[in-house]
Design an enzyme around this catalytic site. Structure first.
Site, PDB file in Angstrom:
ATOM      1  N   LYS A  23       5.578   3.326   8.317  1.00  0.00           N
ATOM      2  CA  LYS A  23       4.400   4.179   8.495  1.00  0.00           C
ATOM      3  C   LYS A  23       3.139   3.321   8.568  1.00  0.00           C
ATOM      4  O   LYS A  23       2.309   3.477   9.463  1.00  0.00           O
ATOM      5  CB  LYS A  23       4.309   5.145   7.309  1.00  0.00           C
ATOM      6  CG  LYS A  23       3.151   6.098   7.361  1.00  0.00           C
ATOM      7  CD  LYS A  23       2.990   6.867   6.059  1.00  0.00           C
ATOM      8  CE  LYS A  23       4.276   7.553   5.632  1.00  0.00           C
ATOM      9  NZ  LYS A  23       4.048   8.503   4.527  1.00  0.00           N
TER      10      LYS A  23
ATOM     11  N   SER B  12      -6.855   5.774   3.842  1.00  0.00           N
ATOM     12  CA  SER B  12      -6.951   4.877   2.688  1.00  0.00           C
ATOM     13  C   SER B  12      -7.351   3.480   3.143  1.00  0.00           C
ATOM     14  O   SER B  12      -8.153   2.798   2.489  1.00  0.00           O
ATOM     15  CB  SER B  12      -5.605   4.801   1.957  1.00  0.00           C
ATOM     16  OG  SER B  12      -5.451   5.880   1.073  1.00  0.00           O
TER      17      SER B  12
ATOM     18  N   ASN C  13      -2.213  19.146  -1.812  1.00  0.00           N
ATOM     19  CA  ASN C  13      -3.213  18.448  -1.005  1.00  0.00           C
ATOM     20  C   ASN C  13      -2.892  18.482   0.485  1.00  0.00           C
ATOM     21  O   ASN C  13      -3.722  18.860   1.311  1.00  0.00           O
ATOM     22  CB  ASN C  13      -3.326  16.995  -1.505  1.00  0.00           C
ATOM     23  CG  ASN C  13      -4.163  16.142  -0.579  1.00  0.00           C
ATOM     24  OD1 ASN C  13      -3.655  15.559   0.371  1.00  0.00           O
ATOM     25  ND2 ASN C  13      -5.458  16.091  -0.813  1.00  0.00           N
TER      26      ASN C  13
ATOM     27  N   GLY D 140      -2.761   8.237  -4.268  1.00  0.00           N
ATOM     28  CA  GLY D 140      -2.120   9.445  -4.788  1.00  0.00           C
ATOM     29  C   GLY D 140      -0.862   9.826  -4.029  1.00  0.00           C
ATOM     30  O   GLY D 140      -0.532   9.256  -2.988  1.00  0.00           O
ATOM     31  N   ASP D 141      -0.150  10.774  -4.577  1.00  0.00           N
ATOM     32  CA  ASP D 141       1.009  11.409  -3.939  1.00  0.00           C
ATOM     33  C   ASP D 141       1.227  12.685  -4.755  1.00  0.00           C
ATOM     34  O   ASP D 141       0.299  13.151  -5.441  1.00  0.00           O
ATOM     35  CB  ASP D 141       2.233  10.476  -3.949  1.00  0.00           C
ATOM     36  CG  ASP D 141       3.384  10.983  -3.072  1.00  0.00           C
ATOM     37  OD1 ASP D 141       3.334  10.788  -1.851  1.00  0.00           O
ATOM     38  OD2 ASP D 141       4.338  11.602  -3.599  1.00  0.00           O
TER      39      ASP D 141
ATOM     40  N   LYS E  77       5.301   1.640  -3.181  1.00  0.00           N
ATOM     41  CA  LYS E  77       5.225   3.008  -3.727  1.00  0.00           C
ATOM     42  C   LYS E  77       5.484   2.922  -5.221  1.00  0.00           C
ATOM     43  O   LYS E  77       6.115   1.980  -5.700  1.00  0.00           O
ATOM     44  CB  LYS E  77       6.278   3.898  -3.064  1.00  0.00           C
ATOM     45  CG  LYS E  77       6.012   5.375  -3.168  1.00  0.00           C
ATOM     46  CD  LYS E  77       5.013   5.891  -2.134  1.00  0.00           C
ATOM     47  CE  LYS E  77       4.669   7.337  -2.379  1.00  0.00           C
ATOM     48  NZ  LYS E  77       3.863   7.916  -1.299  1.00  0.00           N
TER      49      LYS E  77
ATOM     50  N   LYS F 190       0.856  -1.185   0.000  1.00  0.00           N
ATOM     51  CA  LYS F 190       0.000   0.000   0.000  1.00  0.00           C
ATOM     52  C   LYS F 190       0.889   1.231   0.000  1.00  0.00           C
ATOM     53  O   LYS F 190       1.820   1.338   0.801  1.00  0.00           O
ATOM     54  CB  LYS F 190      -0.872  -0.002   1.279  1.00  0.00           C
ATOM     55  CG  LYS F 190      -1.832   1.154   1.358  1.00  0.00           C
ATOM     56  CD  LYS F 190      -3.139   0.852   0.661  1.00  0.00           C
ATOM     57  CE  LYS F 190      -3.969   2.088   0.386  1.00  0.00           C
ATOM     58  NZ  LYS F 190      -3.635   2.788  -0.885  1.00  0.00           N
TER      59      LYS F 190
ATOM     60  N   GLN G   1       7.310   3.823   3.809  1.00  0.00           N
ATOM     61  CA  GLN G   1       5.906   3.406   3.870  1.00  0.00           C
ATOM     62  C   GLN G   1       5.724   2.131   4.700  1.00  0.00           C
ATOM     63  O   GLN G   1       4.687   1.956   5.354  1.00  0.00           O
ATOM     64  CB  GLN G   1       5.411   3.179   2.435  1.00  0.00           C
ATOM     65  CG  GLN G   1       3.913   3.166   2.265  1.00  0.00           C
ATOM     66  CD  GLN G   1       3.307   4.559   2.175  1.00  0.00           C
ATOM     67  OE1 GLN G   1       3.801   5.404   1.453  1.00  0.00           O
ATOM     68  NE2 GLN G   1       2.229   4.793   2.904  1.00  0.00           N
TER      69      GLN G   1
ATOM     70  N   THR H  44      -4.341  13.504   5.271  1.00  0.00           N
ATOM     71  CA  THR H  44      -2.911  13.639   5.579  1.00  0.00           C
ATOM     72  C   THR H  44      -2.642  14.952   6.308  1.00  0.00           C
ATOM     73  O   THR H  44      -1.961  14.982   7.341  1.00  0.00           O
ATOM     74  CB  THR H  44      -2.063  13.543   4.298  1.00  0.00           C
ATOM     75  OG1 THR H  44      -2.444  12.362   3.596  1.00  0.00           O
ATOM     76  CG2 THR H  44      -0.585  13.476   4.625  1.00  0.00           C
TER      77      THR H  44
HETATM   78  P1  NDP Z   1       0.743  17.834  -4.277  1.00  0.00           P
HETATM   79  O1  NDP Z   1       1.193  17.486  -5.626  1.00  0.00           O
HETATM   80  O2  NDP Z   1      -0.723  18.019  -4.023  1.00  0.00           O
HETATM   81  O3  NDP Z   1       1.472  19.145  -3.742  1.00  0.00           O
HETATM   82  C1  NDP Z   1       2.857  19.213  -3.652  1.00  0.00           C
HETATM   83  C2  NDP Z   1       3.220  20.612  -3.227  1.00  0.00           C
HETATM   84  O4  NDP Z   1       4.606  20.652  -2.937  1.00  0.00           O
HETATM   85  C3  NDP Z   1       2.965  21.639  -4.302  1.00  0.00           C
HETATM   86  O5  NDP Z   1       2.659  22.878  -3.695  1.00  0.00           O
HETATM   87  C4  NDP Z   1       4.315  21.710  -5.007  1.00  0.00           C
HETATM   88  O6  NDP Z   1       4.549  22.945  -5.676  1.00  0.00           O
HETATM   89  C5  NDP Z   1       5.244  21.572  -3.848  1.00  0.00           C
HETATM   90  N1  NDP Z   1       6.531  21.029  -4.289  1.00  0.00           N
HETATM   91  C6  NDP Z   1       6.734  19.871  -4.938  1.00  0.00           C
HETATM   92  N2  NDP Z   1       8.033  19.730  -5.218  1.00  0.00           N
HETATM   93  C7  NDP Z   1       8.628  20.826  -4.717  1.00  0.00           C
HETATM   94  C8  NDP Z   1       9.965  21.257  -4.664  1.00  0.00           C
HETATM   95  N3  NDP Z   1      10.948  20.541  -5.226  1.00  0.00           N
HETATM   96  N4  NDP Z   1      10.229  22.436  -4.047  1.00  0.00           N
HETATM   97  C9  NDP Z   1       9.224  23.161  -3.482  1.00  0.00           C
HETATM   98  N5  NDP Z   1       7.933  22.796  -3.505  1.00  0.00           N
HETATM   99  C10 NDP Z   1       7.650  21.640  -4.100  1.00  0.00           C
HETATM  100  O7  NDP Z   1       1.325  16.674  -3.312  1.00  0.00           O
HETATM  101  P2  NDP Z   1       0.858  16.250  -1.870  1.00  0.00           P
HETATM  102  O8  NDP Z   1       0.384  17.433  -1.121  1.00  0.00           O
HETATM  103  O9  NDP Z   1      -0.031  15.077  -2.006  1.00  0.00           O
HETATM  104  O10 NDP Z   1       2.232  15.702  -1.253  1.00  0.00           O
HETATM  105  C11 NDP Z   1       3.138  16.549  -0.545  1.00  0.00           C
HETATM  106  C12 NDP Z   1       4.047  15.699   0.314  1.00  0.00           C
HETATM  107  O11 NDP Z   1       3.272  14.932   1.244  1.00  0.00           O
HETATM  108  C13 NDP Z   1       4.917  14.690  -0.435  1.00  0.00           C
HETATM  109  O12 NDP Z   1       6.142  14.534   0.251  1.00  0.00           O
HETATM  110  C14 NDP Z   1       4.130  13.397  -0.283  1.00  0.00           C
HETATM  111  O13 NDP Z   1       4.949  12.248  -0.418  1.00  0.00           O
HETATM  112  C15 NDP Z   1       3.618  13.557   1.126  1.00  0.00           C
HETATM  113  N6  NDP Z   1       2.453  12.735   1.474  1.00  0.00           N
HETATM  114  C16 NDP Z   1       1.301  12.841   0.771  1.00  0.00           C
HETATM  115  C17 NDP Z   1       0.211  12.088   1.123  1.00  0.00           C
HETATM  116  C18 NDP Z   1      -1.118  12.264   0.471  1.00  0.00           C
HETATM  117  O14 NDP Z   1      -2.093  11.714   0.988  1.00  0.00           O
HETATM  118  N7  NDP Z   1      -1.239  13.014  -0.610  1.00  0.00           N
HETATM  119  C19 NDP Z   1       0.290  11.083   2.205  1.00  0.00           C
HETATM  120  C20 NDP Z   1       1.528  11.118   2.953  1.00  0.00           C
HETATM  121  C21 NDP Z   1       2.573  11.909   2.563  1.00  0.00           C
HETATM  122  P3  NDP Z   1       4.246  23.076  -7.276  1.00  0.00           P
HETATM  123  O15 NDP Z   1       2.770  23.179  -7.358  1.00  0.00           O
HETATM  124  O16 NDP Z   1       4.973  24.314  -7.659  1.00  0.00           O
HETATM  125  O17 NDP Z   1       4.812  21.850  -7.910  1.00  0.00           O
END
Ligand code: NDP
Length: 445
Positions: free
Chosen positions: A114, A377, A241, A165-166, A126, A90, A111, A210
């Site tokens: 976690k 999830s 997100n 998603g991620d 992943k 997962k 993961q 999250t």
């Molecule tokens: P999104 O794609 O929804 O958002 C990612 C955000 O981070 C965007 O604002 C993006 O900016 C920014 N970002 C990405 N890369 C960079 C970078 N190199 N430098 C600065 N900003 C950056 O992803 P999520 O919110 O889903 O995921 C964010 C984090 O949370 C990740 O590490 C993910 O692995 C982790 N996570 C997510 C989960 C989930 O349920 N979605 C669960 C557990 C962990 P821009 O729009 O400019 O690209």
């Protein structure tokens, strides 16, 4: 690091050259595990660590697709099925140009622990692709997702491997992926993907989970020092997100979130981020943060730079790995920081974590603090299995209980192993022992 574990770690690094994020994740976990092996010599005899660091299966595949002009593109797809000791693999799918095997393996490795900490029956995996969704039309995204699933479908299933998603993969992408899976297999197998839309098998609270969970975890940490979110000045990185829902939850608890970022810069809004406006710009219009400045009086946008230059008492890194380094950590500490909870996976570098811990800052590592997403999830999988759908209130209550449980387990484990208040030790040992016990019980597999 314990010398017995260091030898195993060195072998893992040599066997996986060039995968620096995976090396970092493995090293960080191994640094916590010396005391466990003193108490459990059977883990050494059973070569649990050697087995744990070698994914059960790694799938790499070609993803050809055409853009709107008819040009052919080829991306690389990944799914790393890391560990199934506790349940089906997962973990999410990430679409971002930086994705390569080392990123997918670091995320898959994290993961495992976690998912164990959630107490739910889920293993670790992943996947993703180096596809860059930015600037692509809906039709291009759909064609890419369909091509991706045309290979992936044969490897996944509700009892095998359940992606979600991620970064770069949200509800829209999960919809296209699910549609293609259904079309190829001729099965309405709801439990094969999570993060689905509410009307076709999704769970309420999954989009929020999250970010909400990260704030709930932080709130539990603050409580151990007689504090709460009420009145805190919070700085968040990212505006996707996780970030958006972390901001909403922190503000609902009385905090003021004064800054958030994207990959081009950050905004400062001393009145507190307007979540509805942020969500409209980032989630509905898929726009940039500069538009927030234009539409919100009093807010300012800084191009480039670091959001960690903004002072706050609580920091919630919710963007990506290694976005907060030792210098940024030192600056935050000197600006009055009291707590950090990682919404993203491994956003703090190892030197940043040292700075926080040496300064006595409450520090919640991602594998514990952001586990609310995968836990919800798993709740979505439960609802799918019983063909049921729960209310928002009930699901949020379950999420809260799970996050409080993860916090308490980490705190108790840290204390039990002589590191009270160290949530890194608590999360690593708590997750590891559960998986290691299951691996030994299931024989040499
Ligand atoms: P999104 O794609 O929804 O958002 C990612 C955000 O981070 C965007 O604002 C993006 O900016 C920014 N970002 C990405 N890369 C960079 C970078 N190199 N430098 C600065 N900003 C950056 O992803 P999520 O919110 O889903 O995921 C964010 C984090 O949370 C990740 O590490 C993910 O692995 C982790 N996570 C997510 C989960 C989930 O349920 N979605 C669960 C557990 C962990 P821009 O729009 O400019 O690209």
């Amino acid at each position: 690091m314990d010398s017995r574990l260091e030898a195993v770690r060195d072998t893992v690094l040599a066997r996986n050259p060039g995968e620096k994020e995976f090396h970092q994740a493995v090293t960080e976990v191994f640094e916590s595990l010396g005391p466990v092996h003193d108490r459990h010599p059977e883990f050494l005899e059973g070569a649990v660590l050697e087995r744990l660091c070698e994914p059960e299966r790694q799938i790499i595949f070609r993803v050809p697709w055409t853009d709107d002009a008819g040009r052919v593109h080829v991306n690389r797809g990944f799914r790393v099925e890391f560990n199934s000791a506790l349940g089906p693999y997962k973990g999410g799918l990430r679409f971002h140009p930086s994705v390569y095997l080392g990123i997918v393996k670091f995320l898959g490795f994290e993961q495992i622990f976690k998912n164990a900490l959630t107490g739910m029956p889920i293993g670790g995996g992943k996947g993703g692709s180096d596809f860059d969704p930015r600037g692509r039309s809906d039709a291009e995204i759909m064609r890419f997702c369909q091509s991706f699933m045309t290979e992936l479908y044969r490897h996944i299933g509700e009892y095998t491997d359940v992606p979600a998603g991620d970064i770069g993969v949200g509800g829209r992408e999960i919809g296209y992926l699910f549609g293609q899976y259904k079309r190829i297999t001729n099965r309405y197998e709801s439990g094969v993907l999570t993060g689905k839309g509410i009307s076709w098998g999704g769970s309420l609270v999954r989009p929020e989970a999250t970010g909400y969970g990260t704030v709930i975890f932080a709130q539990e940490m603050l409580k151990t020092r007689g504090q709460s979110f009420d009145g805190q000045r919070v700085v968040v990185s990212g505006s996707g997100n996780v970030a958006i829902h972390a901001i909403a939850k922190a503000q609902s608890l009385g905090a003021t979130v004064v800054a958030c970022s994207d990959s081009a810069g950050y905004i400062v809004d001393e009145a507190g981020i307007d979540v509805a406006l942020l969500s409209q710009i980032k989630e509905v219009e898929r726009g940039r943060l500069t538009e927030y400045e234009a539409r919100r009086p009093g807010a300012s946008h800084v191009s480039g730079g670091s959001v960690w230059d903004v002072s706050g008492t609580v920091a919630l890194p919710c963007a990506t790995q290694n976005e907060l380094d030792g210098d940024a950590a030192a600056k935050l500490v000197s600006n009055g920081l009291i707590a950090v909870a990682e919404g993203a996976n491994m956003p703090s570098t190892r030197s940043a974590v040292s700075v926080f811990q040496e300064a006595g800052i409450l520090f919640g590592p991602g594998k514990a603090a952001n586990a609310g997403g995968v836990a919800t999830s798993a709740l979505e999988m439960q609802q799918n299995a019983s063909r049921d759908s729960w209310s928002f209130e009930h699901t949020e209550q379950r999420l809260t209980e799970i996050m409080v449980g993860i916090h308490d387990r980490c705190a108790e484990t840290a204390a039990e192993y002589g590191a009270p208040g160290n949530y890194v030790v608590g999360a690593n040992i708590g997750g590891f022992v559960k998986v290691a016990d299951a691996m030994l019980a299931q024989g040499l597999i």
